[in-house]
Write a protein that holds these residues in place. Structure first.
Motif, PDB file in Angstrom:
ATOM      1  N   THR A 161      -8.591  13.228  -4.727  1.00  0.00           N
ATOM      2  CA  THR A 161      -8.579  11.882  -4.434  1.00  0.00           C
ATOM      3  C   THR A 161      -9.282  10.859  -5.665  1.00  0.00           C
ATOM      4  O   THR A 161      -8.789   9.927  -6.104  1.00  0.00           O
ATOM      5  N   SER A 162     -10.514  11.555  -6.346  1.00  0.00           N
ATOM      6  CA  SER A 162     -10.896  10.729  -7.494  1.00  0.00           C
ATOM      7  C   SER A 162      -9.940  10.603  -8.629  1.00  0.00           C
ATOM      8  O   SER A 162      -9.835   9.816  -9.087  1.00  0.00           O
ATOM      9  N   PHE A 163      -8.984  11.713  -8.786  1.00  0.00           N
ATOM     10  CA  PHE A 163      -8.071  11.902  -9.735  1.00  0.00           C
ATOM     11  C   PHE A 163      -7.047  10.320  -9.579  1.00  0.00           C
ATOM     12  O   PHE A 163      -6.933  10.007 -10.476  1.00  0.00           O
ATOM     13  N   ILE A 182       3.476  -1.840  -3.327  1.00  0.00           N
ATOM     14  CA  ILE A 182       3.486  -0.942  -4.772  1.00  0.00           C
ATOM     15  C   ILE A 182       2.393   0.001  -5.077  1.00  0.00           C
ATOM     16  O   ILE A 182       2.531   1.142  -5.425  1.00  0.00           O
ATOM     17  N   LEU A 183       1.059  -0.905  -5.044  1.00  0.00           N
ATOM     18  CA  LEU A 183      -0.186   0.235  -5.197  1.00  0.00           C
ATOM     19  C   LEU A 183      -0.281   1.283  -4.756  1.00  0.00           C
ATOM     20  O   LEU A 183      -0.129   2.525  -5.157  1.00  0.00           O
ATOM     21  N   PRO A 184      -0.279   1.357  -3.186  1.00  0.00           N
ATOM     22  CA  PRO A 184      -0.265   2.419  -2.341  1.00  0.00           C
ATOM     23  C   PRO A 184       0.728   3.533  -2.802  1.00  0.00           C
ATOM     24  O   PRO A 184       0.513   4.917  -2.588  1.00  0.00           O
ATOM     25  N   ARG A 185       2.081   2.936  -3.121  1.00  0.00           N
ATOM     26  CA  ARG A 185       3.223   3.816  -3.473  1.00  0.00           C
ATOM     27  C   ARG A 185       2.874   4.593  -4.572  1.00  0.00           C
ATOM     28  O   ARG A 185       3.010   5.851  -4.805  1.00  0.00           O
ATOM     29  N   GLU A 186       2.371   3.773  -5.774  1.00  0.00           N
ATOM     30  CA  GLU A 186       2.021   4.561  -6.820  1.00  0.00           C
ATOM     31  C   GLU A 186       0.858   5.621  -6.774  1.00  0.00           C
ATOM     32  O   GLU A 186       0.719   6.760  -7.273  1.00  0.00           O
ATOM     33  N   ALA A 187      -0.047   5.015  -5.736  1.00  0.00           N
ATOM     34  CA  ALA A 187      -1.074   6.286  -5.479  1.00  0.00           C
ATOM     35  C   ALA A 187      -0.413   7.545  -5.074  1.00  0.00           C
ATOM     36  O   ALA A 187      -0.891   8.641  -5.298  1.00  0.00           O
ATOM     37  N   GLY A 188       0.276   7.395  -4.084  1.00  0.00           N
ATOM     38  CA  GLY A 188       1.210   8.615  -3.375  1.00  0.00           C
ATOM     39  C   GLY A 188       1.766   9.201  -4.620  1.00  0.00           C
ATOM     40  O   GLY A 188       1.927  10.504  -4.454  1.00  0.00           O
TER      41      GLY A 188
END
Length: 221
Positions: free
Chosen positions: A155-157, A175-181
């Motif tokens: 998660t920190s990564f 877009i942002l959540p998709r990139e996090a995933g």
């Protein structure tokens, strides 16, 4: 502060220890597995290890040897507040372990959430299913607070990556959540390797989904 003991008889558990020790009193104990796969004799533990285990609030077991894993649960379940078995093989073995009321065997460690037990919930307030908070300034990303981290530290990564890329920008809720995933795929997840007959890619997809969801929820809030 609650104390946590992470047990292993192999290559797993070190990342969880590195993450958990930042929030709680933690010990990492490497145990020697019995030479045979199944044994009838009682398994001896080093006295110092046994003392640390029985004085813990929470045990997290990454032990792969079935006899040793079962012995730990049966020997210490009545002495600690909760045992999380991170490594187990087969539903029958899972049911056997969970016959103790304070033992849980999650399918994947980044799915665990509060269950009403006060000690367990205190631990889960910091470690478990990922939860983040986006701190905005004038509608733009200024910082990211990791409220609850997956045990492995992914998660920190992901949060560090998102902050570096999006600081000073207006967060797009798609877009942002998709990139996090997607970024979680770059973190070498070991979950699928800890149990036989499991789909490692499925677990990576689950971890990806959990992180995508938490960033989406953070934007919505």
């Amino acid at each position: 502060m609650i104390s946590v003991v992470i047990l292993t008889d192999g290559p797993y558990g070190d990342r969880a220890y590195d993450t958990i020790k930042e929030e709680f009193v933690a010990d990492f104990i490497q145990l020697e597995p019995p030479s045979g796969m199944f044994l009838d004799d009682e398994i001896e533990l080093p006295k110092d290890a046994a003392l640390k285990i029985e004085n813990a609030n929470i045990i997290i077991s990454y032990i792969s040897h079935p006899d040793l894993a079962l012995d730990i649960v049966y020997r210490f379940a009545d002495k600690v507040d909760w045992i999380i078995v991170a490594s187990w093989k087969g539903d029958g073995f899972k049911n056997q372990l969970e016959s103790k009321n304070n033992v849980s065997c999650p399918y994947i460690m980044c799915e665990i959430e509060e269950n009403g037990n006060p000690i367990y919930d205190e631990f889960l307030s910091k470690i478990g299913k990922p939860k983040v908070e986006l701190i905005l300034e004038n509608g733009k990303v200024n910082d990211i607070n990791v409220i609850r981290s997956s045990p492995c530290g992914s998660t920190s990564f992901v949060a560090d990556y998102i902050l570096e890329k999006y600081k000073g920008k207006i967060p797009d809720e798609e877009i942002l959540p998709r990139e996090a995933g997607l970024k979680i795929q770059h973190y070498p997840c070991r979950a699928g390797k800890m149990r036989l007959f499991t789909d490692e890619e499925c677990k990576k997809q689950m971890a990806s989904g959990f992180h995508q969801d938490t960033f989406k929820e953070a934007i919505e809030k």
